[in-house]
Write an enzyme that holds these catalytic residues in place. Sequence first.
Site, PDB file in Angstrom:
ATOM      1  N   ASP A  27      38.435  16.172  -0.558  1.00  0.00           N
ATOM      2  CA  ASP A  27      37.001  16.248   0.155  1.00  0.00           C
ATOM      3  C   ASP A  27      36.300  14.818  -0.238  1.00  0.00           C
ATOM      4  O   ASP A  27      36.445  14.380  -1.337  1.00  0.00           O
ATOM      5  CB  ASP A  27      36.080  17.331  -0.422  1.00  0.00           C
ATOM      6  CG  ASP A  27      35.018  17.897   0.519  1.00  0.00           C
ATOM      7  OD1 ASP A  27      34.874  18.587   0.820  1.00  0.00           O
ATOM      8  OD2 ASP A  27      34.103  16.932   0.511  1.00  0.00           O
ATOM      9  N   ILE A  28      35.725  14.441   0.866  1.00  0.00           N
ATOM     10  CA  ILE A  28      35.072  13.068   0.711  1.00  0.00           C
ATOM     11  C   ILE A  28      33.809  12.976  -0.287  1.00  0.00           C
ATOM     12  O   ILE A  28      33.342  12.054  -0.570  1.00  0.00           O
ATOM     13  CB  ILE A  28      34.731  12.600   2.230  1.00  0.00           C
ATOM     14  CG1 ILE A  28      34.702  11.280   2.077  1.00  0.00           C
ATOM     15  CG2 ILE A  28      33.377  13.334   2.694  1.00  0.00           C
ATOM     16  CD1 ILE A  28      34.622  10.523   3.664  1.00  0.00           C
ATOM     17  N   ASN A  84      33.254  28.870   3.554  1.00  0.00           N
ATOM     18  CA  ASN A  84      32.009  28.699   4.033  1.00  0.00           C
ATOM     19  C   ASN A  84      31.898  29.301   5.633  1.00  0.00           C
ATOM     20  O   ASN A  84      32.614  28.661   6.244  1.00  0.00           O
ATOM     21  CB  ASN A  84      31.121  27.439   3.985  1.00  0.00           C
ATOM     22  CG  ASN A  84      31.095  27.091   2.518  1.00  0.00           C
ATOM     23  OD1 ASN A  84      30.588  27.963   1.731  1.00  0.00           O
ATOM     24  ND2 ASN A  84      31.098  25.766   2.420  1.00  0.00           N
ATOM     25  N   GLY A  90      26.306  26.952   5.011  1.00  0.00           N
ATOM     26  CA  GLY A  90      26.500  25.523   5.042  1.00  0.00           C
ATOM     27  C   GLY A  90      27.537  25.000   5.568  1.00  0.00           C
ATOM     28  O   GLY A  90      28.045  23.799   5.190  1.00  0.00           O
ATOM     29  N   SER A  92      29.841  23.123   7.883  1.00  0.00           N
ATOM     30  CA  SER A  92      29.407  21.695   8.719  1.00  0.00           C
ATOM     31  C   SER A  92      30.651  21.316   9.449  1.00  0.00           C
ATOM     32  O   SER A  92      30.330  20.591  10.202  1.00  0.00           O
ATOM     33  CB  SER A  92      29.112  20.806   7.656  1.00  0.00           C
ATOM     34  OG  SER A  92      30.038  20.347   6.913  1.00  0.00           O
ATOM     35  N   HIS A  97      38.677  25.806   7.065  1.00  0.00           N
ATOM     36  CA  HIS A  97      38.982  25.062   5.817  1.00  0.00           C
ATOM     37  C   HIS A  97      38.740  25.886   4.640  1.00  0.00           C
ATOM     38  O   HIS A  97      37.552  26.411   4.484  1.00  0.00           O
ATOM     39  CB  HIS A  97      38.235  23.744   5.879  1.00  0.00           C
ATOM     40  CG  HIS A  97      37.047  23.915   6.126  1.00  0.00           C
ATOM     41  ND1 HIS A  97      36.169  23.906   7.191  1.00  0.00           N
ATOM     42  CD2 HIS A  97      35.859  23.672   5.261  1.00  0.00           C
ATOM     43  CE1 HIS A  97      35.092  24.007   7.263  1.00  0.00           C
ATOM     44  NE2 HIS A  97      34.508  23.643   5.757  1.00  0.00           N
ATOM     45  N   LEU A  98      39.550  26.063   3.745  1.00  0.00           N
ATOM     46  CA  LEU A  98      39.547  26.655   2.435  1.00  0.00           C
ATOM     47  C   LEU A  98      39.065  25.378   1.335  1.00  0.00           C
ATOM     48  O   LEU A  98      39.788  24.524   1.183  1.00  0.00           O
ATOM     49  CB  LEU A  98      40.552  27.380   2.155  1.00  0.00           C
ATOM     50  CG  LEU A  98      40.886  28.028   0.849  1.00  0.00           C
ATOM     51  CD1 LEU A  98      39.767  29.395   0.546  1.00  0.00           C
ATOM     52  CD2 LEU A  98      42.121  28.465   0.216  1.00  0.00           C
ATOM     53  N   HIS A  99      38.013  25.662   0.569  1.00  0.00           N
ATOM     54  CA  HIS A  99      37.639  24.639  -0.643  1.00  0.00           C
ATOM     55  C   HIS A  99      38.409  25.197  -1.694  1.00  0.00           C
ATOM     56  O   HIS A  99      38.475  26.399  -2.151  1.00  0.00           O
ATOM     57  CB  HIS A  99      36.202  24.783  -0.656  1.00  0.00           C
ATOM     58  CG  HIS A  99      35.285  24.179   0.267  1.00  0.00           C
ATOM     59  ND1 HIS A  99      34.858  22.886   0.507  1.00  0.00           N
ATOM     60  CD2 HIS A  99      34.827  24.787   1.592  1.00  0.00           C
ATOM     61  CE1 HIS A  99      33.947  22.824   1.507  1.00  0.00           C
ATOM     62  NE2 HIS A  99      34.072  23.805   1.929  1.00  0.00           N
TER      63      HIS A  99
HETATM   64  P1  5GP Z   1      31.684  22.857   4.905  1.00  0.00           P
HETATM   65  O1  5GP Z   1      30.391  22.606   4.407  1.00  0.00           O
HETATM   66  O2  5GP Z   1      32.096  23.105   6.610  1.00  0.00           O
HETATM   67  O3  5GP Z   1      32.301  24.410   4.233  1.00  0.00           O
HETATM   68  O4  5GP Z   1      32.880  21.929   4.184  1.00  0.00           O
HETATM   69  C1  5GP Z   1      32.997  20.544   5.101  1.00  0.00           C
HETATM   70  C2  5GP Z   1      33.567  19.814   3.772  1.00  0.00           C
HETATM   71  O5  5GP Z   1      34.104  18.601   4.730  1.00  0.00           O
HETATM   72  C3  5GP Z   1      32.568  19.166   3.129  1.00  0.00           C
HETATM   73  O6  5GP Z   1      32.632  19.401   1.630  1.00  0.00           O
HETATM   74  C4  5GP Z   1      32.587  17.539   3.438  1.00  0.00           C
HETATM   75  O7  5GP Z   1      32.305  16.807   2.575  1.00  0.00           O
HETATM   76  C5  5GP Z   1      34.067  17.480   3.876  1.00  0.00           C
HETATM   77  N1  5GP Z   1      34.134  16.368   4.839  1.00  0.00           N
HETATM   78  C6  5GP Z   1      33.629  16.073   6.045  1.00  0.00           C
HETATM   79  N2  5GP Z   1      33.899  15.175   6.707  1.00  0.00           N
HETATM   80  C7  5GP Z   1      34.914  14.607   5.941  1.00  0.00           C
HETATM   81  C8  5GP Z   1      35.922  13.714   6.141  1.00  0.00           C
HETATM   82  O8  5GP Z   1      35.975  12.625   7.174  1.00  0.00           O
HETATM   83  N3  5GP Z   1      37.010  13.423   5.201  1.00  0.00           N
HETATM   84  C9  5GP Z   1      37.192  14.087   4.318  1.00  0.00           C
HETATM   85  N4  5GP Z   1      38.129  14.200   3.333  1.00  0.00           N
HETATM   86  N5  5GP Z   1      36.198  15.298   3.959  1.00  0.00           N
HETATM   87  C10 5GP Z   1      35.092  15.506   4.824  1.00  0.00           C
END
Ligand code: 5GP
Length: 111
Positions: A27-28, A84, A90, A92, A97-99
């Site tokens: 994750d970035i 999420n 949250g 986004s 995607h699974l964290h």
């Molecule tokens: P969400 O909030 O949708 O569950 O998680 C999206 C995740 O994607 C966030 O933790 C965010 O930091 C990560 N993310 C968003 N854009 C990028 C990207 O361009 N590269 C990477 N490696 N992670 C990203």
Amino acid sequence: CIFCKIAAGHIPAKIVYEDDLIVGFEDINPQGPVHVLMIPREHVGNVASVEPAGAELVGKLVLAGAEVARDEGIEETGYRLVLNVGPHAGESVPHLHLHVIGGRQMAWPPG
Ligand code: 5GP
Ligand code: ZN
């Protein structure tokens, strides 16, 4: 979709897991010493939109997340697997995607 571009290699990411169906990358904006996102290579919406036929893919995503946790050395200390879904969670990025988050003590319940 940004995660489709990462899966296709069109946007750089630190890839830590790959198989025929799934890609895992760092994750970035990491929320812990380990924070990996596991995604299907094909575009799939969030888990609320997954049809029954996608159950095997979702299962594989979870098991691949557990494999990454083992590889990252956080199996013993523990980790969190998070999906999420929607605004209150949250979410986004609209690509399933699974964290995989670990490497530090986390609070429960989440904020
Ligand atoms: P969400 O909030 O949708 O569950 O998680 C999206 C995740 O994607 C966030 O933790 C965010 O930091 C990560 N993310 C968003 N854009 C990028 C990207 O361009 N590269 C990477 N490696 N992670 C990203
Ligand atoms: Zn996508």
